[in-house]
Motif scaffolding. Structure first.
Motif, PDB file in Angstrom:
ATOM      1  N   GLY A   1      -2.215   5.277   2.975  1.00 58.43           N
ATOM      2  CA  GLY A   1      -3.302   4.344   2.718  1.00 58.43           C
ATOM      3  C   GLY A   1      -3.690   3.541   3.942  1.00 58.43           C
ATOM      4  N   SER A   2      -4.593   2.584   3.710  1.00 59.26           N
ATOM      5  CA  SER A   2      -5.132   1.776   4.800  1.00 59.26           C
ATOM      6  C   SER A   2      -5.106   0.298   4.437  1.00 59.26           C
ATOM      7  CB  SER A   2      -6.582   2.182   5.093  1.00 59.26           C
ATOM      8  OG  SER A   2      -6.671   3.521   5.509  1.00 59.26           O
ATOM      9  N   LEU A   3      -5.024  -0.522   5.459  1.00 51.51           N
ATOM     10  CA  LEU A   3      -5.168  -1.965   5.338  1.00 51.51           C
ATOM     11  C   LEU A   3      -5.894  -2.472   6.564  1.00 51.51           C
ATOM     12  CD1 LEU A   3      -1.690  -3.318   4.104  1.00 51.51           C
ATOM     13  CD2 LEU A   3      -3.846  -3.387   2.834  1.00 51.51           C
TER      14      LEU A   3
ATOM     15  N   ASN B   1      -4.695   2.719   9.473  1.00 52.46           N
ATOM     16  CA  ASN B   1      -4.912   3.899   8.654  1.00 52.46           C
ATOM     17  C   ASN B   1      -3.671   4.783   8.667  1.00 52.46           C
ATOM     18  OD1 ASN B   1      -7.596   3.054   8.250  1.00 52.46           O
ATOM     19  ND2 ASN B   1      -8.299   4.188  10.049  1.00 52.46           N
TER      20      ASN B   1
ATOM     21  N   VAL C   1       0.851  -1.191   0.000  1.00 52.88           N
ATOM     22  CA  VAL C   1       0.000   0.000   0.000  1.00 52.88           C
ATOM     23  C   VAL C   1       0.882   1.235   0.000  1.00 52.88           C
ATOM     24  CG1 VAL C   1      -0.154   0.065   2.523  1.00 52.88           C
ATOM     25  CG2 VAL C   1      -1.992   1.072   1.136  1.00 52.88           C
ATOM     26  N   GLN C   2       0.382   2.311  -0.559  1.00 48.67           N
ATOM     27  CA  GLN C   2       1.135   3.561  -0.562  1.00 48.67           C
ATOM     28  C   GLN C   2       1.003   4.259   0.784  1.00 48.67           C
ATOM     29  OE1 GLN C   2      -0.267   5.834  -3.969  1.00 48.67           O
ATOM     30  NE2 GLN C   2       1.441   5.090  -5.197  1.00 48.67           N
TER      31      GLN C   2
ATOM     32  N   VAL D   1       3.226  -6.682   5.490  1.00 47.34           N
ATOM     33  CA  VAL D   1       2.682  -5.368   5.166  1.00 47.34           C
ATOM     34  C   VAL D   1       3.837  -4.509   4.659  1.00 47.34           C
ATOM     35  CG1 VAL D   1       1.660  -3.254   6.073  1.00 47.34           C
ATOM     36  CG2 VAL D   1       0.800  -5.491   6.819  1.00 47.34           C
TER      37      VAL D   1
ATOM     38  N   THR E   1       6.188  -0.801   7.687  1.00 46.22           N
ATOM     39  CA  THR E   1       6.514  -2.002   6.929  1.00 46.22           C
ATOM     40  C   THR E   1       7.117  -3.068   7.832  1.00 46.22           C
ATOM     41  OG1 THR E   1       6.865  -0.775   4.873  1.00 46.22           O
ATOM     42  CG2 THR E   1       7.960  -2.908   5.076  1.00 46.22           C
TER      43      THR E   1
ATOM     44  N   VAL F   1       4.662  -0.727   3.012  1.00 46.00           N
ATOM     45  CA  VAL F   1       4.159   0.622   2.744  1.00 46.00           C
ATOM     46  C   VAL F   1       5.205   1.373   1.927  1.00 46.00           C
ATOM     47  CG1 VAL F   1       3.239   2.743   3.737  1.00 46.00           C
ATOM     48  CG2 VAL F   1       2.943   0.558   4.940  1.00 46.00           C
TER      49      VAL F   1
END
Length: 132
Positions: free
Chosen positions: A16-18, A84, A12-13, A128, A91, A130
């Motif tokens: 962003g959210s995951l 969020n 995700v940039q 994850v 990361t 980022v």
């Protein structure tokens, strides 16, 4: 015996959210406090968040407070981590864990990473990443 399986990781940039999920096996899930930890390459395991067996109490690392939210659904044997405003520093491989240790103990350990030794069961982790 509790088996934990994480999902929801990805790329995700920044900003962003995951939403991570951790599905637990076993009928005693609601007896366990649950935690999320993370580990980046070359770094020590870091505490992220924890939630009591009922979901009524939560505890966050200062680095994620206000950005991450931990929750659980005992009917679905699942704990979640909503992330969020993600930053490249988030990361890591994220792990969920389960413990029968008293909430008063694991929520007050200093440093919070020490609470990791109180967790009995761990998932395999989800990556994850980022990007900036």
């Amino acid at each position: 015996q509790v088996q934990l399986v994480e999902s929801g990781g990805g790329l995700v940039q920044a900003g962003g959210s995951l939403r991570l999920s951790c599905a637990a096996s076993g009928r005693t899930f609601s007896s366990y406090a649950m935690g999320w930890f993370r580990q980046a390459p070359g770094k020590e395991r870091e505490f992220v968040a924890a939630i009591s067996w009922s979901g009524g109490s939560t505890y966050y690392a200062d680095s994620v407070k206000g950005r991450f939210t931990i929750s659980r659904d005992n009917a679905k044997n699942t704990v979640y981590l909503q992330m969020n405003s993600l930053k490249p520093g988030d990361t890591a491989v994220y792990y969920c864990a389960a413990t029968l240790a008293p909430w008063a103990l694991i929520a007050t350990m200093t440093p919070p990473e020490a609470s990791g030794y109180e967790y009995d069961y761990w998932g395999q982790g989800t990556q994850v990443t980022v990007s900036s």
